[in-house]
Design a protein around this motif. Sequence first.
Motif, mmCIF file in Angstrom:
data_model
loop_
_atom_site.group_PDB
_atom_site.id
_atom_site.type_symbol
_atom_site.label_atom_id
_atom_site.label_comp_id
_atom_site.label_asym_id
_atom_site.label_seq_id
_atom_site.Cartn_x
_atom_site.Cartn_y
_atom_site.Cartn_z
ATOM 1 N N LYS A 198 0.828 -1.221 0.000
ATOM 2 C CA LYS A 198 0.000 0.000 0.000
ATOM 3 C C LYS A 198 0.864 1.274 0.000
ATOM 4 O O LYS A 198 0.665 2.195 0.802
ATOM 5 C CB LYS A 198 -0.960 0.003 1.193
ATOM 6 N N GLU A 199 1.837 1.264 -0.888
ATOM 7 C CA GLU A 199 2.741 2.430 -0.959
ATOM 8 C C GLU A 199 2.013 3.671 -1.466
ATOM 9 O O GLU A 199 1.125 3.567 -2.311
ATOM 10 C CB GLU A 199 3.879 2.130 -1.944
ATOM 11 N N ILE A 200 2.456 4.810 -0.959
ATOM 12 C CA ILE A 200 1.975 6.087 -1.505
ATOM 13 C C ILE A 200 3.124 6.642 -2.339
ATOM 14 O O ILE A 200 4.217 6.889 -1.825
ATOM 15 C CB ILE A 200 1.585 7.054 -0.379
ATOM 16 N N ASN A 201 2.891 6.773 -3.645
ATOM 17 C CA ASN A 201 3.949 7.187 -4.560
ATOM 18 C C ASN A 201 3.518 8.418 -5.334
ATOM 19 O O ASN A 201 2.323 8.587 -5.603
ATOM 20 C CB ASN A 201 4.217 6.069 -5.585
ATOM 21 N N PRO A 202 4.484 9.261 -5.763
ATOM 22 C CA PRO A 202 4.114 10.356 -6.668
ATOM 23 C C PRO A 202 3.556 9.766 -7.971
ATOM 24 O O PRO A 202 4.034 8.724 -8.422
ATOM 25 C CB PRO A 202 5.441 11.081 -6.937
ATOM 26 N N LEU A 203 2.552 10.418 -8.529
ATOM 27 C CA LEU A 203 1.970 9.892 -9.771
ATOM 28 C C LEU A 203 2.977 10.023 -10.905
ATOM 29 O O LEU A 203 3.657 11.052 -11.014
ATOM 30 C CB LEU A 203 0.713 10.696 -10.135
ATOM 31 N N GLU A 204 3.073 9.004 -11.748
ATOM 32 C CA GLU A 204 3.986 9.103 -12.895
ATOM 33 C C GLU A 204 3.374 10.035 -13.938
ATOM 34 O O GLU A 204 2.166 9.990 -14.190
ATOM 35 C CB GLU A 204 4.237 7.712 -13.476
ATOM 36 N N LYS A 205 4.219 10.860 -14.515
ATOM 37 C CA LYS A 205 3.720 11.817 -15.516
ATOM 38 C C LYS A 205 4.793 12.091 -16.556
ATOM 39 O O LYS A 205 5.971 11.759 -16.361
ATOM 40 C CB LYS A 205 3.274 13.112 -14.850
ATOM 41 N N GLY A 206 4.389 12.705 -17.656
ATOM 42 C CA GLY A 206 5.333 13.041 -18.718
ATOM 43 C C GLY A 206 6.092 14.310 -18.373
ATOM 44 O O GLY A 206 5.850 14.934 -17.339
ATOM 45 N N PRO A 207 7.013 14.725 -19.267
ATOM 46 C CA PRO A 207 7.720 15.977 -19.040
ATOM 47 C C PRO A 207 6.763 17.177 -19.109
ATOM 48 O O PRO A 207 5.673 17.067 -19.663
ATOM 49 C CB PRO A 207 8.739 16.022 -20.187
ATOM 50 N N ALA A 208 7.194 18.324 -18.566
ATOM 51 C CA ALA A 208 6.303 19.493 -18.425
ATOM 52 C C ALA A 208 5.654 19.882 -19.755
ATOM 53 O O ALA A 208 4.457 20.187 -19.805
ATOM 54 C CB ALA A 208 7.085 20.661 -17.828
ATOM 55 N N TRP A 209 6.440 19.844 -20.878
ATOM 56 C CA TRP A 209 5.866 20.278 -22.161
ATOM 57 C C TRP A 209 4.668 19.422 -22.532
ATOM 58 O O TRP A 209 3.667 19.915 -23.050
ATOM 59 C CB TRP A 209 6.914 20.275 -23.287
ATOM 60 N N GLN A 210 4.773 18.092 -22.231
ATOM 61 C CA GLN A 210 3.651 17.184 -22.534
ATOM 62 C C GLN A 210 2.437 17.546 -21.689
ATOM 63 O O GLN A 210 1.316 17.595 -22.170
ATOM 64 C CB GLN A 210 4.037 15.746 -22.151
ATOM 65 N N ASN A 211 2.723 17.787 -20.412
ATOM 66 C CA ASN A 211 1.611 17.986 -19.483
ATOM 67 C C ASN A 211 0.857 19.276 -19.768
ATOM 68 O O ASN A 211 -0.340 19.367 -19.517
ATOM 69 C CB ASN A 211 2.123 17.955 -18.038
ATOM 70 N N ILE A 212 1.557 20.273 -20.307
ATOM 71 C CA ILE A 212 0.887 21.548 -20.599
ATOM 72 C C ILE A 212 0.268 21.485 -21.999
ATOM 73 O O ILE A 212 -0.946 21.571 -22.173
ATOM 74 C CB ILE A 212 1.886 22.722 -20.493
ATOM 75 N N PHE A 213 1.127 21.269 -23.009
ATOM 76 C CA PHE A 213 0.691 21.373 -24.398
ATOM 77 C C PHE A 213 -0.280 20.244 -24.779
ATOM 78 O O PHE A 213 -1.340 20.475 -25.359
ATOM 79 C CB PHE A 213 1.933 21.377 -25.299
ATOM 80 N N LEU A 214 0.071 19.005 -24.421
ATOM 81 C CA LEU A 214 -0.755 17.874 -24.848
ATOM 82 C C LEU A 214 -2.063 17.795 -24.047
ATOM 83 O O LEU A 214 -3.084 17.353 -24.571
ATOM 84 C CB LEU A 214 0.042 16.566 -24.750
ATOM 85 N N SER A 215 -2.027 18.257 -22.796
ATOM 86 C CA SER A 215 -3.285 18.291 -22.030
ATOM 87 C C SER A 215 -4.255 19.292 -22.662
ATOM 88 O O SER A 215 -5.472 19.092 -22.643
ATOM 89 C CB SER A 215 -3.028 18.690 -20.580
ATOM 90 N N LEU A 216 -3.679 20.352 -23.234
ATOM 91 C CA LEU A 216 -4.521 21.345 -23.927
ATOM 92 C C LEU A 216 -5.169 20.706 -25.164
ATOM 93 O O LEU A 216 -6.369 20.870 -25.412
ATOM 94 C CB LEU A 216 -3.637 22.529 -24.344
ATOM 95 N N LEU A 217 -4.363 19.952 -25.914
ATOM 96 C CA LEU A 217 -4.910 19.253 -27.097
ATOM 97 C C LEU A 217 -6.007 18.276 -26.688
ATOM 98 O O LEU A 217 -7.015 18.128 -27.369
ATOM 99 C CB LEU A 217 -3.801 18.494 -27.833
ATOM 100 N N TYR A 218 -5.791 17.608 -25.538
ATOM 101 C CA TYR A 218 -6.806 16.672 -25.021
ATOM 102 C C TYR A 218 -8.124 17.415 -24.789
ATOM 103 O O TYR A 218 -9.180 16.997 -25.246
ATOM 104 C CB TYR A 218 -6.317 16.033 -23.715
#
Length: 266
Positions: A151-171
Motif C-alpha cells: 500500500k505504498e503512496i507514490n508520486p503519480l507518474e507523468k510526462g515531461p512538463a511540455w507534454q503535461n501543458i501542451f498535450l493536455s490542452l490538445l486533449y
Amino acid sequence: MKTTIYYYTGTGNSLWTARKISDALGDTQQIPIKLTGTNIIHSVSENIGLIFPVHIWGLPAPVIDFVNRLEIDPSKYFFAVAVNAGQVAATLIQLKKLMQTRGLNLFSGFSINLPSNYIPWGGAISPKEQQNRFNKAAEKINRIAAAIRSKEINPLEKGPAWQNIFLSLLYRQSYPYVHKMDKSFLADEKCTNCAICEKICPAQNILMANGKPIWQHCCEQCFACLQWCPEESIQYGKNTQKKKRYHHPEIKLSDMLASVLAKKMS
Ligand SMILES: Cc1cc2nc3c(=O)[nH]c(=O)nc-3n(C[C@H](O)[C@H](O)[C@H](O)COP(=O)(O)O)c2cc1C
C-alpha cells in the motif's frame, strides 16, 4: 477478494496488464468497466485498481464516466495504471483530480509502456520490438504489484512538463469531438459481414446494415473494431490499408467478446 481491478481496453494491452498484476498479487478479481453499465460502483475489497489506455493524452470517456459512479469507502487503497505507448502526459493527474471530486484519493499511479494501437500514426511494431516492450512491462508490473501489496503512496507518474501543458490542452480541445471521429471509419470490399466489429465495440456504436458496419457517432476511439477485424477490412481514412494491425498477442478475441456478450445479456 482482497483486490478488485476495474479495466477498460480496446486491443488487450490493459487487460494483459490487469491479468499480470492479478497473477502477481493473488486474490484479485478483474471487472471490465463496460460490464458495470450505468450502475453505482460499490466494493468491499481492500485495494481498488483502475487500468486503462491513455487516449489523446488523457482519460478515455468511459473511465471518466466510471469514476463519476464510484461510491466506495475512501479509506480503501486506490491505485491506477495508465497503459500507453510512451506519452502518459498528465493522465494520472487528471484522474487524481477527478477522484478528489468523489472524495477519493489516488495513492499511486503508474505508467506502463506497451505497443501503440493508434494506427493512423503507424502500424504495429515488429514482433521483436513488441516482445521487448512486454518484457520491460512485465518487470515493472512486478514492482507495481509489490507497491500495491505494501500500500505504498507514490508520486503519480507523468510526462515531461511540455507534454503535461501542451498535450493536455490538445486533449481538452479534442475531447468534445471524439464521439464523432468515427466518421473516418469504413469497411472496404473485404468485409464478410461477420459482425465481429459490431459485437466487440464497447460503446455499441456499430450496427450492421446491408451487410456492412455503420458507425453511430458515439465512438470511444478505442480502435477495437479496426484492430480485431479478421479480414483487415476496416480502415480509418485513406492511409490504414497497408498498415499492420495490432492487438496484444496473448489476448484472444474470445476474451474480448466474453465481457461484451455478458453486458448485452445483462
Ligand atoms: C485514440 C487513441 C489515442 C491514443 N493516445 C495516446 C496518447 O496520448 N499517448 C500514448 O502514449 N498512447 C496513446 N495511444 C496508444 C494507447 O494508449 C496504447 O496503445 C494502449 O496500450 C492501448 O491499450 P488497450 O490495448 O488496452 O486499448 C492512443 C490510442 C488511441 C486508440
